[in-house]
Scaffold this active site. Structure first.
Site, PDB file in Angstrom:
ATOM      1  N   LYS A   1       5.711  -4.210   0.078  1.00 35.26           N
ATOM      2  CA  LYS A   1       4.830  -3.057  -0.031  1.00 35.26           C
ATOM      3  C   LYS A   1       3.776  -3.110   1.073  1.00 35.26           C
ATOM      4  O   LYS A   1       3.045  -4.098   1.217  1.00 35.26           O
ATOM      5  CB  LYS A   1       4.151  -3.027  -1.404  1.00 35.26           C
ATOM      6  CG  LYS A   1       5.088  -2.692  -2.545  1.00 35.26           C
ATOM      7  CD  LYS A   1       5.597  -1.255  -2.483  1.00 35.26           C
ATOM      8  CE  LYS A   1       6.386  -0.864  -3.716  1.00 35.26           C
ATOM      9  NZ  LYS A   1       6.845   0.540  -3.655  1.00 35.26           N
TER      10      LYS A   1
ATOM     11  N   ASP B   1       8.215  -0.686   2.469  1.00 38.71           N
ATOM     12  CA  ASP B   1       7.874   0.537   1.746  1.00 38.71           C
ATOM     13  C   ASP B   1       6.389   0.820   1.944  1.00 38.71           C
ATOM     14  O   ASP B   1       5.534   0.139   1.380  1.00 38.71           O
ATOM     15  CB  ASP B   1       8.194   0.393   0.259  1.00 38.71           C
ATOM     16  CG  ASP B   1       8.036   1.709  -0.492  1.00 38.71           C
ATOM     17  OD1 ASP B   1       7.646   2.713   0.136  1.00 38.71           O
ATOM     18  OD2 ASP B   1       8.298   1.731  -1.706  1.00 38.71           O
TER      19      ASP B   1
END
Length: 368
Positions: free
Chosen positions: A162, A190
């Site tokens: 992330k 992401d």
């Protein structure tokens, strides 16, 4: 066959550790279970995991809207999934998360009625092995590197990272992770819409030699032309996530040549019915697909696993969040094998339900 009763059961389960992304911090899975009863004795189970900043829903809104949807479906034939889907859309626009829970339960009933496992009812076959990644939450570079090393030691084949705070800080995070785990295991990035266009282009160029499998949703959703420019400049494949919710979204992404990959989540597509439409578009245009999710339990991800087996376009899966729960209320359902392999239940239908003792401790709102 007729729907005779529908139960709506909100469920809050604490996570082992906070789940941090660029859009916020989550400490609980705030989910809703849907249980549909029929006059033949067949029972279907569904689940959604609403996300305020992505699909505009919360556990509370899902309970309220779920009541409207339940009232519209009582007395209908659950085997007529397309008709039931249209009825839900007539009741209220959007609300894809709670609609997905109803859709999963309807598909569960239909597959049971057909005496088929759900993947076979959807036209698929259990002829592929899928391995989930495991996610490192956004945080300090040193903490993310430690978490990544722990994931490697647990045997996962791929790690999802992330990002999305800033290009410079995110580059340091990837450098720290690679220093800790080496270069062999692929990383999936992401950004959850956290970068702007030029920042994304520059960062992805800097990361070309870091064995990056793909990058999800680098910029704000809906900026199809800007996403197309990033794709054009990036040797790292670009995956559309928040910008790929509906079949019409998928078509726009295709028309603008905005991405290399789709990430399909049942909570974005309003369930299996629309997800399969997106899969058909992916197949037609030779676009590889990931099936992912939000913070569903193993019940929701069991539905996603069946969906994954329904199309050869599905190359990746992202099913790790049930492993982050402090408790598991699901009976049956997918199991996690060595290296994160996803093992489907045997039998007909979805093959997953909620433990009755756990349900008895939830608020259960019944429509009949």
């Amino acid at each position: 066959m007729k729907i005779t009763a529908i139960e709506i059961c909100p469920s809050s389960i604490k996570l082992k550790d906070p789940f941090v992304i660029s859009l916020g911090v989550l400490e609980h899975a705030q989910n809703v279970y849907i249980i549909i009863h029929t006059n033949t004795g067949l029972i279907g189970y569904g689940e959604c995991s609403p996300f305020l900043s992505i699909n505009g829903e919360s556990m509370d809104t899902c309970v309220v809207v779920g009541g409207y949807l339940a009232n519209s479906l009582i007395g209908n034939d659950p085997l007529q999934i397309e008709v039931c889907s249209a009825k839900m859309d007539q009741v209220i626009f959007g609300n894809s998360s709670i609609k997905s829970a109803f859709d999963i339960a309807l598909n569960d009933i239909a597959a049971q009625h057909a005496k088929l496992p759900l993947y076979e009812f959807l036209g698929g076959s259990n002829d592929r092995n899928y391995f989930t990644d495991y996610t490192v939450s956004l945080g300090e570079a040193s903490k993310m590197a430690t978490d990544a090393l722990d994931i490697v030691e647990k045997g996962f084949k791929c790690i999802k990272i992330k990002l999305g705070e800033s290009g410079a800080a995110d580059l340091e995070r990837i450098k720290a992770i690679r220093a800790a785990i080496g270069m062999d295991i692929p990383l999936r990035l992401d950004a959850n819409q956290g970068w702007h266009k030029e920042e994304a282009i520059n960062l992805l160029k800097d990361l070309e030699s870091y064995n990056i499998q793909y990058c999800e949703e680098p910029i704000t959703r809906g900026e199809f032309r800007a996403l197309s420019a990033i794709k054009m400049h990036s040797s790292i494949p670009i995956m559309a996530d928040e910008s790929c919710c509906t079949p019409s979204d998928a078509q726009k992404l295709i028309d603008f040549n905005s991405c290399d990959l789709f990430n399909i989540k049942l909570g974005k597509s309003a369930g299996i019915f629309n997800a399969q439409k997106i899969l058909r578009l992916a197949e037609q245009h030779h676009i590889d697909v990931q099936i992912g999710g939000f913070l569903e339990s193993r019940l929701g991800f069991t539905a996603s696993a069946h969906l994954a087996l329904s199309s050869k376009a599905v190359k990746y899966i992202d099913f790790d969040t049930p492993l982050m729960f402090v408790e598991d209320p699901v009976q049956g359902g997918i199991q996690y094998g060595e290296h994160g392999e996803i093992i489907l239940p045997e039998g007909i239908g979805l093959g997953a339900s909620i433990d009755q003792a756990y349900l008895n401790n939830l608020q259960r709102i019944i429509f009949q």
